[in-house]
Write a protein that holds these residues in place. Structure first.
Motif, PDB file in Angstrom:
ATOM      1  N   ASN A  21      14.967 -22.554  30.451  1.00 35.07           N
ATOM      2  CA  ASN A  21      13.874 -22.731  31.404  1.00 35.07           C
ATOM      3  C   ASN A  21      12.568 -22.259  30.757  1.00 35.07           C
ATOM      4  O   ASN A  21      11.994 -21.245  31.143  1.00 35.07           O
ATOM      5  N   LYS A  22      12.116 -23.010  29.791  1.00 37.36           N
ATOM      6  CA  LYS A  22      10.970 -22.609  28.969  1.00 37.36           C
ATOM      7  C   LYS A  22       9.670 -22.543  29.754  1.00 37.36           C
ATOM      8  O   LYS A  22       8.813 -21.710  29.476  1.00 37.36           O
ATOM      9  N   ARG A  23       9.506 -23.392  30.718  1.00 37.18           N
ATOM     10  CA  ARG A  23       8.263 -23.423  31.515  1.00 37.18           C
ATOM     11  C   ARG A  23       8.063 -22.142  32.316  1.00 37.18           C
ATOM     12  O   ARG A  23       6.951 -21.809  32.699  1.00 37.18           O
ATOM     13  N   ALA A  24       9.145 -21.416  32.568  1.00 37.65           N
ATOM     14  CA  ALA A  24       9.034 -20.153  33.305  1.00 37.65           C
ATOM     15  C   ALA A  24       8.218 -19.117  32.530  1.00 37.65           C
ATOM     16  O   ALA A  24       7.728 -18.156  33.111  1.00 37.65           O
ATOM     17  N   TYR A  25       8.062 -19.334  31.231  1.00 36.68           N
ATOM     18  CA  TYR A  25       7.340 -18.390  30.375  1.00 36.68           C
ATOM     19  C   TYR A  25       6.001 -18.956  29.899  1.00 36.68           C
ATOM     20  O   TYR A  25       5.464 -18.508  28.895  1.00 36.68           O
ATOM     21  N   THR A  47      13.461 -24.331  20.299  1.00 31.07           N
ATOM     22  CA  THR A  47      14.426 -23.423  20.903  1.00 31.07           C
ATOM     23  C   THR A  47      13.684 -22.129  21.240  1.00 31.07           C
ATOM     24  O   THR A  47      12.998 -21.567  20.383  1.00 31.07           O
ATOM     25  N   MET A  48      13.815 -21.688  22.489  1.00 32.40           N
ATOM     26  CA  MET A  48      13.138 -20.466  22.915  1.00 32.40           C
ATOM     27  C   MET A  48      14.137 -19.315  22.996  1.00 32.40           C
ATOM     28  O   MET A  48      15.252 -19.479  23.490  1.00 32.40           O
ATOM     29  N   TYR A  49      13.703 -18.176  22.484  1.00 31.54           N
ATOM     30  CA  TYR A  49      14.464 -16.944  22.607  1.00 31.54           C
ATOM     31  C   TYR A  49      13.600 -15.931  23.342  1.00 31.54           C
ATOM     32  O   TYR A  49      12.392 -15.855  23.127  1.00 31.54           O
ATOM     33  N   VAL A  50      14.243 -15.149  24.192  1.00 31.21           N
ATOM     34  CA  VAL A  50      13.564 -14.130  24.982  1.00 31.21           C
ATOM     35  C   VAL A  50      14.088 -12.766  24.563  1.00 31.21           C
ATOM     36  O   VAL A  50      15.300 -12.570  24.432  1.00 31.21           O
ATOM     37  N   LEU A  51      13.177 -11.834  24.351  1.00 29.24           N
ATOM     38  CA  LEU A  51      13.550 -10.463  24.045  1.00 29.24           C
ATOM     39  C   LEU A  51      13.436  -9.663  25.341  1.00 29.24           C
ATOM     40  O   LEU A  51      12.360  -9.573  25.928  1.00 29.24           O
TER      41      LEU A  51
END
Length: 87
Positions: A21-25, A47-51
């Protein structure tokens, strides 16, 4: 009367996870790329990664440039957590 209290430190493990859900960020993505139209060019293919360290601290978007090369397209840290080594 003297009472000694023990310090209790609870350490939670930092997590890095893949996010679909990349748009959330978008608010974080806009810190690195000021135009949403620029973000749109790579967001679907990247590809998105969240810390997550007791809450989201940073995100990164990486794209496959081919021939085993990965390109960082966006790296953003929440402003209040900059200069803590999350980037």
């Amino acid at each position: 009367m003297f009472v000694r209290y023990k310090k209790v430190i609870i350490l939670k493990k930092m997590k890095i996870y893949r996010e679909n859900n990349k748009r959330a960020y978008l608010h974080l993505l806009l810190l690195a790329d000021e135009q949403e139209s620029m973000i749109d060019r790579y967001l679907d293919n990247g590809t998105m990664y969240v810390l997550d360290d007791n809450g989201v601290k940073a995100i990164i978007v990486v794209c496959d440039a081919g021939d085993g090369v990965l390109e960082i397209k966006n790296l953003a840290v929440e402003p209040q957590f900059r200069r803590y080594g999350y980037g």
